[in-house]
Each structure stands twice: as C-alpha cells, then as structure tokens.
Design a protein around this motif. Structure first.
Motif, PDB file in Angstrom:
ATOM      1  N   GLN A  16       0.806  -1.216   0.000  1.00  0.00           N
ATOM      2  CA  GLN A  16       0.000   0.000   0.000  1.00  0.00           C
ATOM      3  C   GLN A  16       0.841   1.269   0.000  1.00  0.00           C
ATOM      4  O   GLN A  16       0.328   2.348  -0.278  1.00  0.00           O
ATOM      5  N   LEU A  19       0.609   3.052  -3.163  1.00  0.00           N
ATOM      6  CA  LEU A  19      -0.731   3.588  -3.365  1.00  0.00           C
ATOM      7  C   LEU A  19      -0.863   4.976  -2.744  1.00  0.00           C
ATOM      8  O   LEU A  19      -1.514   5.852  -3.305  1.00  0.00           O
ATOM      9  N   TRP A  20      -0.251   5.199  -1.611  1.00  0.00           N
ATOM     10  CA  TRP A  20      -0.400   6.463  -0.882  1.00  0.00           C
ATOM     11  C   TRP A  20       0.724   7.445  -1.146  1.00  0.00           C
ATOM     12  O   TRP A  20       0.535   8.652  -1.040  1.00  0.00           O
ATOM     13  N   VAL A  21       1.929   6.956  -1.483  1.00  0.00           N
ATOM     14  CA  VAL A  21       3.089   7.822  -1.688  1.00  0.00           C
ATOM     15  C   VAL A  21       3.797   7.380  -2.956  1.00  0.00           C
ATOM     16  O   VAL A  21       3.972   6.191  -3.190  1.00  0.00           O
ATOM     17  N   SER A  25       0.227   7.899  -7.053  1.00  0.00           N
ATOM     18  CA  SER A  25      -0.468   7.789  -5.772  1.00  0.00           C
ATOM     19  C   SER A  25      -1.720   8.655  -5.765  1.00  0.00           C
ATOM     20  O   SER A  25      -1.940   9.475  -6.648  1.00  0.00           O
ATOM     21  N   PHE A  26      -2.539   8.469  -4.747  1.00  0.00           N
ATOM     22  CA  PHE A  26      -3.752   9.263  -4.617  1.00  0.00           C
ATOM     23  C   PHE A  26      -3.422  10.746  -4.512  1.00  0.00           C
ATOM     24  O   PHE A  26      -4.094  11.590  -5.110  1.00  0.00           O
ATOM     25  N   ALA A  27      -2.386  11.074  -3.763  1.00  0.00           N
ATOM     26  CA  ALA A  27      -2.013  12.478  -3.585  1.00  0.00           C
ATOM     27  C   ALA A  27      -1.624  13.105  -4.921  1.00  0.00           C
ATOM     28  O   ALA A  27      -2.011  14.239  -5.220  1.00  0.00           O
TER      29      ALA A  27
END
Length: 90
Positions: A16, A19-21, A25-27
């Motif tokens: 994950q 996925l976040w960084v 990524s989402f950001a």
C-alpha cells in the motif's frame, strides 16, 4: 503464528505504500486533477478573450464605420466640420 501475522502486515503495508506515496499515488492524482481544473478555467477565460478579439477583427474588416468609431474613441479623431467638447467631471 505471531511472526506470520507480522510478516503479512508488513507485506500489506509495503504494497500500500506506493498507493499512498510516490508516482501514481492518490495524492499525485488529486494534485493533477486540481491542476487540470485550474488550467481548464484559464483556457476558458482565454477562449472568451479570443472570441471577443475575433469579433472585433471581423467588425473592423467588414464595416467602415467601425474603423472610424475606433479612431474617434482611441485617437480622438474629429472631422473638419465638427466641434470637440471635453467635459470634465469634478
């Protein structure tokens, strides 16, 4: 058994992490969406300005009166038989 759960949690966290960084990524997606929205707003403003300029050019090309009106407004053109009055507001 605790070691197995710990390893599985670490693997899930590592999966994950991207996925976040990082790239994709989402950001980053949210940031790109905001940039796209800002650019689309700017493009709409510029498109409206271009339409006004195209209309003005068409008007100047096809109507002789438009050229005279523009000269009167911007250059202070007056004819020989006209009298110029300058009204100054206090």
């Amino acid at each position: 058994m605790k070691v197995l759960w710990s390893v599985m949690i670490i693997i899930i966290l590592l999966l994950q992490l991207r996925l976040w960084v990082g790239e994709g990524s989402f950001a980053q997606v949210w940031s790109l969406q905001e940039s796209i929205a800002a650019q689309q707003a700017e493009n709409a403003t510029l498109a409206a300005r271009n339409q006004r300029l195209y209309a003005e050019v068409r008007n100047l090309r096809h109507q002789q009166g438009a050229i005279e009106e523009r000269a009167r407004m911007n250059l202070g053109l007056i004819r020989q038989d006209e009298t110029f009055f300058l009204v100054v507001e206090p």
